[in-house]
Each structure stands twice: as structure tokens, then as C-alpha cells.
Design an enzyme around this catalytic site. Structure first.
Site, short mmCIF file in Angstrom:
data_model
loop_
_atom_site.label_atom_id
_atom_site.label_comp_id
_atom_site.label_asym_id
_atom_site.label_seq_id
_atom_site.Cartn_x
_atom_site.Cartn_y
_atom_site.Cartn_z
N ASP A 8 0.86 -1.19 0.00
CA ASP A 8 0.00 0.00 0.00
C ASP A 8 0.90 1.24 0.00
O ASP A 8 1.73 1.41 0.89
CB ASP A 8 -0.89 -0.02 1.25
CG ASP A 8 -1.96 1.07 1.22
OD1 ASP A 8 -3.07 0.81 1.71
OD2 ASP A 8 -1.68 2.18 0.74
N ASP A 104 -3.67 2.34 -5.33
CA ASP A 104 -2.35 2.32 -4.69
C ASP A 104 -2.10 1.07 -3.85
O ASP A 104 -1.24 1.07 -2.98
CB ASP A 104 -2.17 3.59 -3.84
CG ASP A 104 -2.75 3.44 -2.45
OD1 ASP A 104 -3.80 2.78 -2.32
OD2 ASP A 104 -2.16 3.97 -1.51
N GLU A 105 -2.83 0.00 -4.13
CA GLU A 105 -2.79 -1.14 -3.20
C GLU A 105 -2.97 -2.45 -3.98
O GLU A 105 -3.77 -2.50 -4.90
CB GLU A 105 -3.99 -0.93 -2.27
CG GLU A 105 -4.09 -1.81 -1.09
CD GLU A 105 -5.45 -1.55 -0.39
OE1 GLU A 105 -5.87 -2.42 0.34
OE2 GLU A 105 -6.06 -0.50 -0.62
N1 DCP Z 1 -8.59 8.21 -1.52
C1 DCP Z 1 -9.65 9.08 -1.74
N2 DCP Z 1 -10.69 9.16 -0.84
C2 DCP Z 1 -10.68 8.41 0.29
C3 DCP Z 1 -9.62 7.52 0.53
C4 DCP Z 1 -8.57 7.44 -0.39
O1 DCP Z 1 -9.67 9.77 -2.77
N3 DCP Z 1 -11.69 8.52 1.17
C5 DCP Z 1 -7.48 8.18 -2.49
C6 DCP Z 1 -6.37 9.11 -2.08
C7 DCP Z 1 -5.29 8.22 -1.56
C8 DCP Z 1 -5.51 6.93 -2.34
O2 DCP Z 1 -6.90 6.88 -2.60
O3 DCP Z 1 -4.01 8.78 -1.78
C9 DCP Z 1 -5.06 5.70 -1.59
O4 DCP Z 1 -5.83 5.52 -0.42
P1 DCP Z 1 -5.20 5.04 0.94
O5 DCP Z 1 -6.31 4.69 1.84
O6 DCP Z 1 -4.15 4.00 0.68
O7 DCP Z 1 -4.52 6.36 1.53
P2 DCP Z 1 -3.10 6.97 1.27
O8 DCP Z 1 -2.28 6.16 0.33
O9 DCP Z 1 -3.28 8.39 0.87
O10 DCP Z 1 -2.44 6.98 2.71
P3 DCP Z 1 -1.85 5.73 3.54
O11 DCP Z 1 -0.40 6.07 3.73
O12 DCP Z 1 -2.61 5.74 4.82
O13 DCP Z 1 -2.06 4.51 2.72
MG MG Z 2 -2.10 4.11 0.56
#
Ligand code: DCP
Ligand code: MG
Length: 392
Positions: A8, A104-105
Site C-alpha cells: 500500500d 495504490d494497493e
Molecule cells: N482516496 C480518496 N478518498 C478516500 C480515501 C482514499 O480519494 N476517502 C485516495 C487518495 C489516496 C488513495 O486513494 O491517496 C489511496 O488511499 P489510501 O487509503 O491508501 O490512503 P493513502 O495512500 O493516501 O495513505 P496511507 O499512507 O494511509 O495509505
Molecule cells: Mg495508501
């Protein structure tokens, strides 16, 4: 014993923005909707912004309150998708068994590849190094005997984390965790369990299968019973190679009326059905996609072993999936589609062949006119007014 890896990316959208503009490094960066608008929500934010209590899906106005000095950016999906593809290429250099979960996962199945590495830790470091080399971004990686534990492991040391759970370490890791960390246990589920005296996985472990099933129902009870023991048999499933067909629409205003959403599904399944019949294909899977105003996106999928191509059955499947998904909030985007497409259908004795003939006759008549002239009753609806938004 399997070796499942969960990867992730860290603060994905915000990290890509920081990569593009190094001046943002070390600063609170918030990516999301318009901070001035009532509707804007946070998509994600850098870990610097998280220190101020900013979180994904939080209203932008709240984020401005908590972190007024942050740098606020609108999402640039095209760029994020380009980075997502690069990360995916890295995954595929490790194994063809990659199941993408979101932008991203992903899960990777590296069972049988263990001997290429000194240890599972080294395997994880190599994956992280390759991602960094190819993209300049950091990822968090979890390695465990199954998907459930691998996902918990990737979360354990975020950001830039690496964590390995071997079979003998499962209990030490799992038992102290709150039940909230288990997949599918939301605030309501957790409250229900709390009232029954269950707060941690250790509490859950002490309950019998029967006890859990009487508390939360047969299927959930069994699922929780297994999770509490670190058991999860789900395979890492790469998306089917066969093509898919789909149709989706983003609404001008979010819609929370189930009947309207079903009307939209009727139009979409009729479109998908027409393309299927034209291509002479049958679909063995029907899926729907629902996105809420905060961009969180859910999908549901149904398998139909015999394969279908008529509008009625496509609609029945899609609308059944929507009932099951039961949207809890106003919907910004809805879509439906088919995958697992096959040329020859396995005939079931219990199906009515006339349904397909009717759909074909409608197609033939429609093919002679520039617009669809023949529509089924449920397709007559006000969706023509719902134009896609400019920025989708
Ligand atoms: N995303 C979004 N709305 C949300 C959750 C996520 O648009 N409610 C998008 C933005 C994030 C991406 O999806 O960058 C990936 O989600 P993640 O939950 O993996 O969050 P992040 O990668 O940003 O942070 P983390 O380091 O916690 O994984
Ligand atoms: Mg993420």
C-alpha cells in the site's frame, strides 16, 4: 503455507504531488475538493498534515480549520494513474499473481518464491526498493501467510513500513488488536460486539462458533470465528484476462434515491447487453460500482455460471447487487458491467430462451435507427438530464 504480500503506497496522491514539486517536502499537503465549497472533502493528505488531525474523507472546511497553513491541491487523477501503472509493473516483475485492490494497493502471491531471498524481510525490502527506484515513492509492505494478515502487516509500520508475520507470530500480533481492525467490522459492528463483551481479538477467540453465529448471523459469525484464529483462505486473484464491458455515469448532483439509481442501472445494462449480443458473447460475471461524494468507491460482483446476455437477467443481477450494497450515502457515480466473457454458453435447463430472443429483436430494430427507439419500461427515466461532470 502461502506467502502473501500486501503493498500500500504511503499518502499516495500527496506523495506524487510532493515528488512533482519538491518544495512541498516536509510540509502538510492536502489533496481534495475545493476548500471553499460545502461539498469538498479530503482525498488524502501528507503525514505532516495528519499530525494536525486531518484525515481522508473529512470535509475540506474542517481540514482548513485544523491545518490552515497546509498546501491545498486539487487531485490530478491522470498523473496518479500513471504512477499507479508504474507500481503495477514493479509488482509484475515479482510475480504474475497480482490482485490490484485500488489505485495504490495490491496483493501479490509469492508462494514458492521464498528461496530466491535470504528471508521474507529481504523479499519485502526488494519490493520496496524496486518501487522507490521506479517511482521515487515509498510504500508499506506486509508479508504473511494470508491476505487478511498481510494487510494488517502492511499497516503495522506505515509509512515506509515493512512487517512480516510468520505462522508462529500470528497470535502475538493478532490477539491484542481491537476488533475494529478486522475487515468488515465498522463502528456499528464493533458496538454490537462491545455490548456482547467483545472488544479485542482475544475476546473473540474465546467465543464458540455457535455463540458468534447467534450474535451476528451465520456467515458473519463463521468469518469472525476464522479471522480470530488468523485463518483466511481467500486466494490472490489476478483480474480475469478476458475483456470486460461497462458503462458508468457521474451525476451532476449526488443521488440517494434507490429507484432512480435502479433506473440508471436499467439504461446501463441495456447498453451493455446490446454490446454483448453484438459481439456474440455471454457474461459469467456482472458487477456494479458505486462511488460516494467523498470518492470512496465500492464494487459488488455476482457470478452466473451459465453465462447471460439478455437485458432482463443483466438488470436483475445488477439491481440485486445494488440491493445488497444498500448505499448508505448519496451516490456520485454509478456503473455496471460484465466480465468473464465467453463465446459459447453452457445451456441451463431452467432458463427461458425467449428472453434472449426478445432482446435480439429489440437490438435489430434499434440498429436501424440512429437513437434507441425501443426501450423497456424501466428504461424511461430522467437520466438524460444527468450529464457527466467536467472534471471526471
Ligand atoms: N482516496 C480518496 N478518498 C478516500 C480515501 C482514499 O480519494 N476517502 C485516495 C487518495 C489516496 C488513495 O486513494 O491517496 C489511496 O488511499 P489510501 O487509503 O491508501 O490512503 P493513502 O495512500 O493516501 O495513505 P496511507 O499512507 O494511509 O495509505
Ligand atoms: Mg495508501
Amino acid at each position: 503455507m502461502r506467502t502473501v504480500v500486501h503493498v500500500d503506497m504511503d499518502a499516495f496522491y500527496a506523495s506524487v504531488e510532493t515528488l512533482r514539486n519538491p518544495e512541498l517536502r516536509g510540509k502538510p499537503v492536502i489533496v481534495g475538493g475545493d476548500p471553499e465549497s460545502q461539498r469538498g472533502v479530503v482525498a488524502t493528505c501528507s503525514y505532516e498534515a495528519r499530525r494536525f488531525g486531518v484525515r481522508s474523507a473529512m470535509p475540506m472546511r474542517e481540514a482548513v480549520k485544523r491545518c490552515p497553513h497546509a498546501i491545498f491541491l486539487r487531485p490530478d487523477m491522470k498523473t496518479y494513474e500513471r504512477y499507479s501503472h508504474r507500481v503495477h509493473h514493479v509488482f509484475e516483475s515479482f510475480t504474475p499473481l497480482v490482485e490490484p485492490i485500488s489505485i495504490d494497493e495490491a496483493f501479490l502471491d509469492l508462494t514458492g518464491c521464498e528461496h530466491f531471498y535470504d528471508s521474507l524481510w529481504e523479499m519485502g525490502r526488494k519490493i520496496k526498493d524496486q518501487i522507490a527506484q521506479s517511482t521515487g515513492l515509498t510504500a508499506s509492505v506486509g508479508i504473511a501467510p494470508n491476505k487478511f494478515l498481510a494487510k494488517l502487516a502492511s499497516d503495522a509500520k506505515k509509512p515506509d513500513g515493512l512487517y512480516v508475520i510468520t505462522p508462529t507470530q500470528i497470535d502475538d500480533f493478532l490477539l491484542p488488536l481491537s476488533v475494529r481492525r478486522l475487515p468488515g467490522v465498522g463502528p456499528k459492528g464493533a458496538e454490537k460486539l462491545r455490548l456482547a463483551g467483545i472488544e479485542t481479538v482475544a475476546d473473540l477467540r474465546r467465543r464458540s462458533l455457535n455463540n458468534l453465529q447467534s450474535l451476528v448471523g451465520d456467515r458473519w459469525g463463521r468469518f469472525l470465528y476464522q479471522l480470530a484464529r488468523g485463518i483466511d483462505d481467500r486466494a490472490v486473484e489476478p483480474p480475469s484476462q478476458s475483456v470486460s464491458m461497462s458503462r458508468e455515469v457521474t451525476f451532476e448532483e449526488d443521488i440517494d434515491d434507490l429507484a432512480t439509481l435502479k433506473h440508471v442501472l436499467a439504461v446501463q445494462t441495456a447498453d451493455v447487453g446490446t454490446r454483448l449480443r453484438r459481439a456474440g458473447l455471454y457474461a459469467k460475471s456482472v458487477f456494479i460500482k458505486v462511488r460516494y461524494g467523498d470518492y470512496s468507491t465500492l464494487t459488488r460482483r455476482q457470478t452466473i455460471a451459465s453465462g447471460i446476455q439478455d437485458d432482463d437477467r443483466l438488470y436483475e443481477a445488477a439491481s440485486g447487487l445494488l440491493d445488497r450494497l444498500a448505499p448508505k450515502r448519496p451516490v456520485r457515480l454509478i456503473g455496471t458491467g460484465v466480465t468473464d466473457l465467453v463465446k459459447v454458453r453452457q445451456v441451463s435447463l431452467f432458463e427461458d430462451p425467449r428472453k434472449e430472443q426478445l432482446s435480439q429483436v429489440i437490438d435489430e430494430i434499434n440498429a436501424r435507427f440512429p437513437h434507441r427507439v425501443l426501450k423497456k419500461g424501466r428504461e424511461w427515466l430522467p437520466v438524460d438530464d444527468q450529464k457527466p461532470r467536467a472534471n471526471d
